[in-house]
Motif scaffolding. Structure first.
Motif, short mmCIF file in Angstrom:
data_model
loop_
_atom_site.label_atom_id
_atom_site.label_comp_id
_atom_site.label_asym_id
_atom_site.label_seq_id
_atom_site.Cartn_x
_atom_site.Cartn_y
_atom_site.Cartn_z
N ALA A 64 -21.55 3.79 22.44
CA ALA A 64 -21.80 2.60 21.63
C ALA A 64 -21.51 2.90 20.17
O ALA A 64 -21.43 4.05 19.76
N TYR A 65 -21.35 1.85 19.40
CA TYR A 65 -21.17 2.02 17.97
C TYR A 65 -22.51 2.39 17.35
O TYR A 65 -23.48 1.67 17.46
N GLY A 66 -22.57 3.52 16.67
CA GLY A 66 -23.80 3.96 16.04
C GLY A 66 -23.63 4.15 14.55
O GLY A 66 -24.18 5.07 13.98
N GLY A 67 -22.86 3.26 13.91
CA GLY A 67 -22.64 3.41 12.49
C GLY A 67 -21.75 4.60 12.18
O GLY A 67 -21.09 5.16 13.05
N VAL A 68 -21.73 5.02 10.93
CA VAL A 68 -20.87 6.13 10.53
C VAL A 68 -21.25 7.41 11.26
O VAL A 68 -20.43 8.32 11.41
N ALA A 69 -22.49 7.51 11.72
CA ALA A 69 -22.92 8.72 12.42
C ALA A 69 -22.17 8.91 13.73
O ALA A 69 -22.16 10.00 14.29
N SER A 70 -21.54 7.86 14.24
CA SER A 70 -20.82 7.97 15.50
C SER A 70 -19.45 8.62 15.32
O SER A 70 -18.79 8.94 16.30
N LEU A 71 -19.00 8.78 14.09
CA LEU A 71 -17.67 9.33 13.86
C LEU A 71 -17.63 10.81 14.22
O LEU A 71 -18.51 11.58 13.88
N LEU A 72 -16.56 11.18 14.91
CA LEU A 72 -16.28 12.57 15.21
C LEU A 72 -14.97 12.92 14.51
O LEU A 72 -14.03 12.14 14.54
N SER A 73 -14.91 14.08 13.87
CA SER A 73 -13.75 14.38 13.04
C SER A 73 -13.43 15.86 13.07
O SER A 73 -14.30 16.71 13.24
N ASN A 74 -12.14 16.15 12.88
CA ASN A 74 -11.71 17.53 12.68
C ASN A 74 -11.98 17.99 11.25
O ASN A 74 -11.76 19.14 10.91
N TYR A 75 -12.41 17.07 10.38
CA TYR A 75 -12.67 17.38 8.99
C TYR A 75 -14.14 17.07 8.69
O TYR A 75 -14.69 16.11 9.19
N THR A 76 -14.76 17.90 7.86
CA THR A 76 -16.13 17.61 7.44
C THR A 76 -16.12 16.35 6.59
O THR A 76 -15.34 16.22 5.65
N LEU A 77 -17.01 15.42 6.90
CA LEU A 77 -17.07 14.15 6.19
C LEU A 77 -18.28 14.12 5.26
O LEU A 77 -19.35 14.63 5.59
N SER A 78 -18.10 13.55 4.08
CA SER A 78 -19.22 13.27 3.19
C SER A 78 -19.28 11.77 2.96
O SER A 78 -18.25 11.09 3.01
N THR A 79 -20.47 11.24 2.75
CA THR A 79 -20.62 9.80 2.58
C THR A 79 -21.01 9.47 1.16
O THR A 79 -21.67 10.28 0.48
N ARG A 80 -20.63 8.31 0.70
CA ARG A 80 -20.92 7.89 -0.66
C ARG A 80 -20.84 6.38 -0.76
O ARG A 80 -20.22 5.71 0.08
N THR A 81 -21.46 5.83 -1.78
CA THR A 81 -21.32 4.42 -2.11
C THR A 81 -20.07 4.24 -2.97
O THR A 81 -19.89 4.97 -3.95
N VAL A 82 -19.22 3.30 -2.61
CA VAL A 82 -17.98 3.09 -3.35
C VAL A 82 -17.75 1.61 -3.60
O VAL A 82 -18.00 0.77 -2.73
N LYS A 83 -17.30 1.30 -4.81
CA LYS A 83 -16.83 -0.04 -5.11
C LYS A 83 -15.33 -0.11 -4.82
O LYS A 83 -14.68 0.89 -4.55
N ALA A 84 -14.79 -1.31 -4.88
CA ALA A 84 -13.39 -1.51 -4.48
C ALA A 84 -12.43 -0.64 -5.28
O ALA A 84 -11.44 -0.14 -4.75
N ASP A 85 -12.71 -0.46 -6.58
CA ASP A 85 -11.78 0.32 -7.41
C ASP A 85 -11.97 1.83 -7.25
O ASP A 85 -11.26 2.62 -7.89
N GLU A 86 -12.91 2.25 -6.40
CA GLU A 86 -13.14 3.68 -6.16
C GLU A 86 -12.64 4.12 -4.78
O GLU A 86 -12.76 5.29 -4.42
N ILE A 87 -12.09 3.19 -4.01
CA ILE A 87 -11.63 3.50 -2.67
C ILE A 87 -10.36 4.34 -2.73
O ILE A 87 -9.48 4.10 -3.57
N LEU A 88 -10.25 5.33 -1.83
CA LEU A 88 -9.06 6.17 -1.73
C LEU A 88 -8.40 5.98 -0.37
O LEU A 88 -9.08 5.70 0.63
N PRO A 89 -7.07 6.14 -0.28
CA PRO A 89 -6.42 6.16 1.04
C PRO A 89 -7.03 7.27 1.89
O PRO A 89 -7.23 8.39 1.42
#
Length: 511
Positions: free
Chosen positions: A145-170
């Motif tokens: 099931a979808y469990g929010g960002v915690a459901s993501l599995l990645s080959n890269y370590t992920l960090s979370t942050r609050t971002v506004k539209a002008d702070e978004i990166l590709p």
């Protein structure tokens, strides 16, 4: 469920503080390109529906709530049952490509709608889609099931942050404030953000304006406010940016262009914005004009002085029966066929100026065409419960005539289903019976061995289908695999029926 989300989010945040000992090796400069390649592979994946899905999780697709059997679909399919399907139903991209050709499906009771539904057992919710983009293992479990960002599995370590539209990166994975949906940012310009997402019924790619923000400056998309990002640490760095040039693209008559720009090879941040160069439009000049006659269409041809392309405006002949319809292009493959049928009065438009050639033909429409060809005979009574003279149905006399002459038998249970769409095999059966009622030979038959879906033809329609192919009324439809299919359960459009009826009248009845 919200408690589960909170717990999982806390877990992933805790995990992000640990040393990167478990992260698989990946060069920082190549991380974004790897993610983009996986995202493109998923949204551009082609598959063919092996069955008709009557309802797709309540979501529209191409303006419909279903997929047609044999329909070519672009984008990885979303699992119909989500977490309600009690099996390991969410698969990786490699597994998708391995089994998608089999169109595996299952029938299961769907708790959220309280009914039995049928759909594919392969698919992905948004978190699984992002896990695949980020190179992680696919979600796997009894109740994925979808469990929010915690459901993501990645080959890269992920960090979370609050971002506004002008702070978004590709390369950012963005999730909304309610933690109901998550998307991936695949590219940016000074005016747009390109996102990849998995929502019913397929994975897709979208371009949204960067100006789509709320009063606080957070990105707004599809009614949701995206306030947070899960960002791979491989996309971050503390040193100087490494600029990479973004090539300029010239504008054309029909496509926008961009000025040159640059971005950082490590984190993807835009260093020099590319400016939009709007398409400048055609500059047409008259090159040829031919007037119409009583028997032939005319035209006016123009050529663009910028790109050299041509535009042709047709001048309909007074004998062109379909010139009053604004949805019958003169260059369309079916134009002359519809002219033939309309001019003889066998088919009419669907409105004052529309014929709707791509609309599926109903059973009542087809029977009415044959009834008109027969001279609109009267004096017959319908025995079908859903075709009543008292209702004032425009098709009552036609259906009553067809039933009395053995041309139609109904759909069972004393029902005719006049508004049901006509399938290709139903069409051939009705024409086959009509021919027999008029004493026309139906002996000419063709083998169907060259068609990959021969086994899909029903026993009740096999003889009629062999006859229709033998008489060259039906020639099959082209599929993406390069082969020609009979598509017996496919729904015939008004343009297709007009073409088949013209062949039938010219080559069989009046030959």
């Amino acid at each position: 469920m919200r408690k589960i989300f909170t717990f999982l989010l806390a877990a992933v945040l805790l995990f992000s503080l640990l040393p990167d000992l478990t992260v698989q090796a990946a060069t920082p400069t190549g991380a974004y390109e790897e993610m983009l390649a996986r995202a493109e592979a998923i949204v551009n994946y082609q598959w063919v529906a092996g069955y008709r899905i009557s309802t797709w999780n309540g979501s529209l697709y191409n303006g419909r709530n279903y997929f047609e059997e044999g329909e070519v679909v672009i984008g990885m399919p979303y699992t119909l049952f989500s977490f309600e399907l009690g099996m390991n139903s969410l698969l990786s991209l490699q597994q998708y490509t391995y089994i998608a050709g089999d169109n595996c499906s299952t029938t299961f009771f769907c708790n959220s709608v309280g009914e039995i539904r049928t759909g594919p057992i392969y698919g992905s919710c948004c978190a699984t889609f992002l896990s695949e983009v980020l190179g992680g293992a696919f979600m796997y479990g009894e109740t994925p099931a979808y469990g929010g960002v915690a459901s993501l599995l990645s080959n890269y370590t992920l960090s979370t942050r609050t971002v506004k539209a002008d702070e978004i990166l590709p390369g950012d994975a963005l999730y909304d404030a309610s933690m109901e949906h998550i998307i991936w940012v695949g590219g940016m310009t000074d005016q747009t953000i390109t996102i990849y997402e998995q929502t019913p019924p397929v994975a897709r790619k979208r371009t949204i304006p960067r100006s789509s923000v709320n009063a606080e400056g957070y990105l707004v998309y599809n009614g949701r406010i995206y306030t947070c990002a899960a960002r791979s640490r491989s996309l971050e760095h503390s040193g100087d940016h490494v600029p990479v040039a973004d090539a300029a693209k010239a504008a054309t008559c029909t496509t926008d262009g961009f000025t040159a720009g640059s971005h950082c090879a490590i984190c993807g941040q835009v260093l020099e914005m590319q400016k939009l160069l709007p398409a400048f439009g055609h500059d047409y000049q008259l090159v040829e004009s031919v007037s119409c006659t009583d028997t032939k269409d005319g035209y006016i041809k123009y050529q663009c002085t910028n790109c050299g392309g041509y535009r042709t405006d047709y001048l309909p002949s007074p004998s062109c029966a379909s010139h009053t319809f604004n949805d019958i292009p003169f260059a369309a493959w079916y134009h002359d066929n519809i002219d033939f049928i309309v001019q003889r009065g066998y088919m009419n438009g669907t409105g004052l100026a529309t014929f709707e050639p791509d609309m599926t033909m109903s059973r009542a429409m087809l029977v009415t065409v044959l009834w008109r060809y027969e001279g609109a005979p009267e004096g017959f009574e319908s025995s079908f419960a859903d075709v009543n003279e008292q209702d004032g149905s425009w098709y009552y006399k036609a259906v009553a005539w067809a039933a009395a002459n053995g041309i139609v038998n109904g759909m069972g249970g004393d029902l005719f289903e006049p508004n049901g769409t006509i399938t290709r095999e139903q069409l051939t059966v009705i024409l086959h019976r009509y021919s027999q009622s008029k004493g026309i030979s139906t002996e000419l038959c063709a083998e169907l061995n060259d068609f990959p879906d021969k086994a899909c033809v029903g026993d009740w329609s096999l003889e009629a289908m062999q006859w229709a192919v033998g008489e060259k009324l039906i020639g099959g439809t082209n599929h993406t695999d390069g082969r020609i299919y009979l598509d017996p359960q496919g729904h015939a459009t008004r343009a297709q029926v007009a073409t088949i009826l013209m062949r039938y009248i010219q080559n069989i009845i009046e030959s």
